[in-house]
Design a protein around this motif. Structure first.
Motif, PDB file in Angstrom:
ATOM      1  N   ALA A  60      15.108  21.396  13.965  1.00  0.00           N
ATOM      2  CA  ALA A  60      14.893  20.708  12.688  1.00  0.00           C
ATOM      3  C   ALA A  60      15.405  21.549  11.519  1.00  0.00           C
ATOM      4  CB  ALA A  60      13.413  20.389  12.513  1.00  0.00           C
ATOM      5  N   ALA A  61      15.084  22.832  11.529  1.00  0.00           N
ATOM      6  CA  ALA A  61      15.553  23.720  10.453  1.00  0.00           C
ATOM      7  C   ALA A  61      17.080  23.773  10.439  1.00  0.00           C
ATOM      8  CB  ALA A  61      14.956  25.113  10.623  1.00  0.00           C
ATOM      9  N   GLY A  62      17.677  23.769  11.620  1.00  0.00           N
ATOM     10  CA  GLY A  62      19.137  23.781  11.715  1.00  0.00           C
ATOM     11  C   GLY A  62      19.770  22.520  11.160  1.00  0.00           C
ATOM     12  N   LEU A  63      19.118  21.376  11.387  1.00  0.00           N
ATOM     13  CA  LEU A  63      19.649  20.113  10.867  1.00  0.00           C
ATOM     14  C   LEU A  63      19.746  20.126   9.343  1.00  0.00           C
ATOM     15  CD1 LEU A  63      17.829  17.475  13.104  1.00  0.00           C
ATOM     16  CD2 LEU A  63      20.277  18.000  13.083  1.00  0.00           C
ATOM     17  N   LEU A  64      18.789  20.776   8.718  1.00  0.00           N
ATOM     18  CA  LEU A  64      18.787  20.832   7.248  1.00  0.00           C
ATOM     19  C   LEU A  64      19.650  21.969   6.711  1.00  0.00           C
ATOM     20  CD1 LEU A  64      15.082  20.139   6.233  1.00  0.00           C
ATOM     21  CD2 LEU A  64      17.018  18.575   6.222  1.00  0.00           C
ATOM     22  N   GLY A  65      20.051  22.868   7.578  1.00  0.00           N
ATOM     23  CA  GLY A  65      20.824  24.021   7.116  1.00  0.00           C
ATOM     24  C   GLY A  65      19.956  25.043   6.408  1.00  0.00           C
ATOM     25  N   LEU A  66      18.678  25.081   6.769  1.00  0.00           N
ATOM     26  CA  LEU A  66      17.745  26.031   6.158  1.00  0.00           C
ATOM     27  C   LEU A  66      18.046  27.445   6.634  1.00  0.00           C
ATOM     28  CD1 LEU A  66      14.205  24.423   6.467  1.00  0.00           C
ATOM     29  CD2 LEU A  66      15.281  25.220   4.379  1.00  0.00           C
ATOM     30  N   ASP A  67      18.202  28.355   5.699  1.00  0.00           N
ATOM     31  CA  ASP A  67      18.362  29.771   6.031  1.00  0.00           C
ATOM     32  C   ASP A  67      17.026  30.470   5.866  1.00  0.00           C
ATOM     33  OD1 ASP A  67      21.118  29.673   6.549  1.00  0.00           O
ATOM     34  OD2 ASP A  67      21.621  30.005   4.440  1.00  0.00           O
ATOM     35  N   PHE A  68      16.845  31.523   6.614  1.00  0.00           N
ATOM     36  CA  PHE A  68      15.650  32.362   6.499  1.00  0.00           C
ATOM     37  C   PHE A  68      15.995  33.555   5.617  1.00  0.00           C
ATOM     38  CE2 PHE A  68      13.061  35.925   8.238  1.00  0.00           C
ATOM     39  CZ  PHE A  68      11.817  35.436   7.872  1.00  0.00           C
ATOM     40  N   LEU A  69      15.245  33.714   4.542  1.00  0.00           N
ATOM     41  CA  LEU A  69      15.433  34.844   3.633  1.00  0.00           C
ATOM     42  C   LEU A  69      14.111  35.590   3.545  1.00  0.00           C
ATOM     43  CD1 LEU A  69      17.296  36.351   1.651  1.00  0.00           C
ATOM     44  CD2 LEU A  69      16.491  34.798  -0.143  1.00  0.00           C
ATOM     45  N   PRO A  70      13.973  36.683   4.295  1.00  0.00           N
ATOM     46  CA  PRO A  70      12.702  37.407   4.328  1.00  0.00           C
ATOM     47  C   PRO A  70      12.284  37.906   2.949  1.00  0.00           C
ATOM     48  CG  PRO A  70      14.215  38.258   5.993  1.00  0.00           C
ATOM     49  CD  PRO A  70      14.989  37.317   5.123  1.00  0.00           C
ATOM     50  N   MET A  71      11.000  38.037   2.793  1.00  0.00           N
ATOM     51  CA  MET A  71      10.424  38.503   1.546  1.00  0.00           C
ATOM     52  C   MET A  71      10.641  40.010   1.386  1.00  0.00           C
ATOM     53  SD  MET A  71       6.637  37.815   0.104  1.00  0.00           S
ATOM     54  CE  MET A  71       7.013  36.079   0.236  1.00  0.00           C
ATOM     55  N   GLU A  72      11.072  40.394   0.218  1.00  0.00           N
ATOM     56  CA  GLU A  72      11.228  41.811  -0.109  1.00  0.00           C
ATOM     57  C   GLU A  72       9.930  42.353  -0.686  1.00  0.00           C
ATOM     58  OE1 GLU A  72      14.585  41.886  -2.759  1.00  0.00           O
ATOM     59  OE2 GLU A  72      15.999  41.371  -1.151  1.00  0.00           O
ATOM     60  N   ARG A  73       9.817  43.641  -0.680  1.00  0.00           N
ATOM     61  CA  ARG A  73       8.606  44.307  -1.164  1.00  0.00           C
ATOM     62  C   ARG A  73       8.274  43.902  -2.605  1.00  0.00           C
ATOM     63  NH1 ARG A  73       5.987  49.618  -0.038  1.00  0.00           N
ATOM     64  NH2 ARG A  73       4.935  50.184  -1.963  1.00  0.00           N
ATOM     65  N   ASP A  74       9.267  43.851  -3.483  1.00  0.00           N
ATOM     66  CA  ASP A  74       9.017  43.492  -4.885  1.00  0.00           C
ATOM     67  C   ASP A  74       8.381  42.109  -5.012  1.00  0.00           C
ATOM     68  OD1 ASP A  74      10.107  45.912  -5.631  1.00  0.00           O
ATOM     69  OD2 ASP A  74      11.992  45.063  -6.356  1.00  0.00           O
ATOM     70  N   SER A  75       8.812  41.190  -4.172  1.00  0.00           N
ATOM     71  CA  SER A  75       8.240  39.843  -4.189  1.00  0.00           C
ATOM     72  C   SER A  75       6.777  39.877  -3.776  1.00  0.00           C
ATOM     73  CB  SER A  75       9.012  38.930  -3.234  1.00  0.00           C
ATOM     74  OG  SER A  75      10.362  38.827  -3.615  1.00  0.00           O
ATOM     75  N   ALA A  76       6.486  40.623  -2.713  1.00  0.00           N
ATOM     76  CA  ALA A  76       5.102  40.717  -2.225  1.00  0.00           C
ATOM     77  C   ALA A  76       4.196  41.385  -3.250  1.00  0.00           C
ATOM     78  CB  ALA A  76       5.065  41.478  -0.902  1.00  0.00           C
TER      79      ALA A  76
END
Length: 135
Positions: A60-76
């Motif tokens: 399903a994620a592939g059908l939408l072209g969703l990429d995974f962008l992990p959270m960086e420390r600054d975001s957390a």
């Protein structure tokens, strides 16, 4: 243009929600046309939980072209600080830290966030550009 996508919008689309499915799908299509769409760790986990298997989720994620962008420390760290401020100002636990993590990820690592949770994001993440498909 990098658009972070909130879990609620993706669930609207995958479950064909009668109220928000079409508008969320339309907003998602526009974001895809304008650049890259990504999900952070929290969205990935929340979305994976609604599928019957990892394989179904990945397809399903592939059908939408969703990429995974992990959270960086600054975001957390931003999310933690905003959560602390929210609680000190009397915010109750109806807002969980996951909401803050998703918004902080979008603010720090993306150009905007596609979410139906516009009021929360605009109140607590004033620098974040928010797109609300239901607006």
């Amino acid at each position: 243009m990098i658009t972070a996508v909130d879990t609620s919008v993706l669930i609207d689309v995958f479950r064909n929600d009668p109220r928000f499915g079409a508008v969320s799908a339309g907003a998602l299509r526009r974001c895809v046309q304008e650049g890259r769409i990504v999900m952070c760790d929290v969205v990935c986990a929340e979305l994976a939980a609604v599928f019957p298997s990892t394989k179904a989720f990945e397809e399903a994620a592939g059908l939408l072209g969703l990429d995974f962008l992990p959270m960086e420390r600054d975001s957390a760290v931003l999310a933690g600080g905003m959560w602390r401020q929210y609680r000190r100002q009397g915010g109750d636990r109806t807002r969980v830290i996951a909401d803050f993590l998703i918004a902080a990820h979008a603010q720090c690592q993306c150009d905007r966030l596609l979410t139906r949770d516009r009021g929360f994001c605009r109140k607590h993440f004033k620098k974040l550009r928010v797109i609300d498909p239901s607006a």
